[in-house]
Scaffold this motif. Sequence first.
Motif, PDB file in Angstrom:
ATOM      1  N   ARG A  19      40.968  71.458  40.683  1.00 27.46           N
ATOM      2  CA  ARG A  19      40.080  72.445  40.606  1.00 27.46           C
ATOM      3  C   ARG A  19      40.301  73.086  39.187  1.00 27.46           C
ATOM      4  O   ARG A  19      39.040  73.303  38.751  1.00 27.46           O
ATOM      5  N   LEU A  20      41.184  73.268  38.681  1.00 30.68           N
ATOM      6  CA  LEU A  20      41.298  74.150  37.630  1.00 30.68           C
ATOM      7  C   LEU A  20      40.672  73.297  36.467  1.00 30.68           C
ATOM      8  O   LEU A  20      39.956  73.587  35.689  1.00 30.68           O
ATOM      9  N   ALA A  21      41.222  71.869  36.547  1.00 24.44           N
ATOM     10  CA  ALA A  21      40.599  70.981  35.486  1.00 24.44           C
ATOM     11  C   ALA A  21      39.129  70.998  35.337  1.00 24.44           C
ATOM     12  O   ALA A  21      38.583  70.935  34.657  1.00 24.44           O
ATOM     13  N   ARG A  22      38.548  70.979  36.682  1.00 25.91           N
ATOM     14  CA  ARG A  22      37.253  70.754  36.705  1.00 25.91           C
ATOM     15  C   ARG A  22      36.358  72.103  36.283  1.00 25.91           C
ATOM     16  O   ARG A  22      35.353  72.141  35.813  1.00 25.91           O
ATOM     17  N   ILE A  23      37.123  73.378  36.465  1.00 23.30           N
ATOM     18  CA  ILE A  23      36.705  74.658  35.910  1.00 23.30           C
ATOM     19  C   ILE A  23      36.663  74.681  34.365  1.00 23.30           C
ATOM     20  O   ILE A  23      35.805  74.820  33.665  1.00 23.30           O
ATOM     21  N   GLY A  29      34.024  73.889  24.672  1.00 20.43           N
ATOM     22  CA  GLY A  29      34.952  74.110  23.268  1.00 20.43           C
ATOM     23  C   GLY A  29      36.623  73.846  24.023  1.00 20.43           C
ATOM     24  O   GLY A  29      37.493  74.239  23.423  1.00 20.43           O
ATOM     25  N   VAL A  30      36.878  73.624  25.145  1.00 16.96           N
ATOM     26  CA  VAL A  30      37.903  73.262  25.822  1.00 16.96           C
ATOM     27  C   VAL A  30      38.310  71.837  25.986  1.00 16.96           C
ATOM     28  O   VAL A  30      37.353  71.129  26.502  1.00 16.96           O
ATOM     29  N   ARG A  31      39.316  71.398  25.691  1.00  9.55           N
ATOM     30  CA  ARG A  31      39.721  69.988  25.748  1.00  9.55           C
ATOM     31  C   ARG A  31      41.009  70.039  26.393  1.00  9.55           C
ATOM     32  O   ARG A  31      42.027  70.609  26.097  1.00  9.55           O
ATOM     33  N   ILE A  32      41.069  69.405  27.635  1.00 10.73           N
ATOM     34  CA  ILE A  32      42.361  69.314  28.531  1.00 10.73           C
ATOM     35  C   ILE A  32      43.249  67.921  27.925  1.00 10.73           C
ATOM     36  O   ILE A  32      42.736  66.844  28.002  1.00 10.73           O
ATOM     37  N   VAL A  33      44.406  68.287  27.377  1.00  9.58           N
ATOM     38  CA  VAL A  33      45.401  67.322  26.656  1.00  9.58           C
ATOM     39  C   VAL A  33      46.509  67.042  27.379  1.00  9.58           C
ATOM     40  O   VAL A  33      47.090  65.975  27.362  1.00  9.58           O
ATOM     41  N   THR A  35      47.895  66.944  32.261  1.00 13.14           N
ATOM     42  CA  THR A  35      48.080  67.585  33.295  1.00 13.14           C
ATOM     43  C   THR A  35      49.631  67.227  33.887  1.00 13.14           C
ATOM     44  O   THR A  35      49.675  65.957  33.870  1.00 13.14           O
ATOM     45  N   TYR A  36      49.997  68.049  34.517  1.00 16.22           N
ATOM     46  CA  TYR A  36      51.475  67.629  34.962  1.00 16.22           C
ATOM     47  C   TYR A  36      51.878  68.422  36.233  1.00 16.22           C
ATOM     48  O   TYR A  36      51.606  69.407  36.672  1.00 16.22           O
ATOM     49  N   GLY A  37      52.640  67.445  37.080  1.00 15.62           N
ATOM     50  CA  GLY A  37      52.572  67.762  38.793  1.00 15.62           C
ATOM     51  C   GLY A  37      54.130  68.548  38.709  1.00 15.62           C
ATOM     52  O   GLY A  37      54.275  69.046  39.626  1.00 15.62           O
ATOM     53  N   HIS A  38      54.856  68.883  37.645  1.00 14.28           N
ATOM     54  CA  HIS A  38      56.100  69.328  37.943  1.00 14.28           C
ATOM     55  C   HIS A  38      56.616  69.847  36.495  1.00 14.28           C
ATOM     56  O   HIS A  38      56.336  69.113  35.527  1.00 14.28           O
ATOM     57  N   GLY A  39      57.751  70.590  36.493  1.00 10.53           N
ATOM     58  CA  GLY A  39      58.167  71.301  35.210  1.00 10.53           C
ATOM     59  C   GLY A  39      59.178  70.383  34.465  1.00 10.53           C
ATOM     60  O   GLY A  39      58.627  70.216  33.137  1.00 10.53           O
ATOM     61  N   HIS A  40      59.664  69.111  35.138  1.00 15.24           N
ATOM     62  CA  HIS A  40      60.250  68.097  34.194  1.00 15.24           C
ATOM     63  C   HIS A  40      59.307  67.074  33.549  1.00 15.24           C
ATOM     64  O   HIS A  40      59.176  66.808  32.394  1.00 15.24           O
ATOM     65  N   LEU A 106      41.289  80.380  42.368  1.00 15.32           N
ATOM     66  CA  LEU A 106      40.794  80.592  41.080  1.00 15.32           C
ATOM     67  C   LEU A 106      39.252  80.584  41.236  1.00 15.32           C
ATOM     68  O   LEU A 106      38.412  79.700  41.581  1.00 15.32           O
ATOM     69  N   SER A 107      38.698  81.680  40.465  1.00 16.05           N
ATOM     70  CA  SER A 107      37.225  81.592  40.276  1.00 16.05           C
ATOM     71  C   SER A 107      36.765  81.231  38.907  1.00 16.05           C
ATOM     72  O   SER A 107      37.610  81.525  37.939  1.00 16.05           O
ATOM     73  N   PRO A 108      35.608  80.616  38.490  1.00 15.84           N
ATOM     74  CA  PRO A 108      35.370  80.175  37.241  1.00 15.84           C
ATOM     75  C   PRO A 108      35.224  81.400  36.321  1.00 15.84           C
ATOM     76  O   PRO A 108      35.525  81.072  35.200  1.00 15.84           O
TER      77      PRO A 108
END
Length: 252
Positions: A19-23, A29-33, A35-40, A106-108
């Motif tokens: 959901r956050l990635a889609r928003i 001007g935003v590029r997603i570099v 996405t991680y599913g856990h801290g490690h 989250l809201s857009p």
Amino acid sequence: MSRALRAAIVDDEPLARLRLARILEEVDGVRIVGTYGHGHAALEGLPGAPADVVFLDIRMPEIDGFQLLARLPRAARPLVVFVSAYGERALEAFDVEAVDYLVKPLSPARVHDAVARVRARLEHLPSRASPAAGDAAGGMRYLQRLAVPDGARLRMVPVEEITMLVAQGNYVELVLAGRSLLLRETLGSLVERLDPARFVRIHRSRAVRIDLIEQVEPCGAGQYWMRLRDGSCLTSGRSFRKPLREALGIAG
């Protein structure tokens, strides 16, 4: 910013990440570099895929958001927008210089606001290429208070009220005058977020407030015996000899 804002997402919930990635993909001007599913995974991936900002979930297994942030090298630490289903750690988030604190769902509109705040913060940073210089100039603020569970409520504890910190597994015991409180965090990650001019780690399981140390005496094998203002007596670990000497100004 002339280039795209590089954003990373760290959240253990797949649907929340999606959901956050889609928003963010809808924000100009935003590029997603990454996405991680856990801290490690984030600790391994972020240094190789630098981000300007990380949207960071707080409640995750093994390494929570605050612990992850503390473990990232300061020279490679991006700005942070915390994302949580709960608002209980908002004050603590801003103590570690979070740009924003988003509450799920989250809201857009709120995500757009957070991106605008990130861009504004980046405009005022002296140089993203040399974060260490910003730290030396006062860009890094250490924790001034902690939000600690106390029964059914959260108690805001100013760090100057803490006498010492004692490791208790995955918790830290905060020793105050007349009582103790438990905080779910490792001693190492918490000490990293405290002012080294105020607290020093003297043992793998203990850190103390420097101004409370009244007497110090070497006791062999690189260890020191010390007496605190309240009468407590402690012995330092051999591997913590150097930071203790530096904190106390012991020459030689």
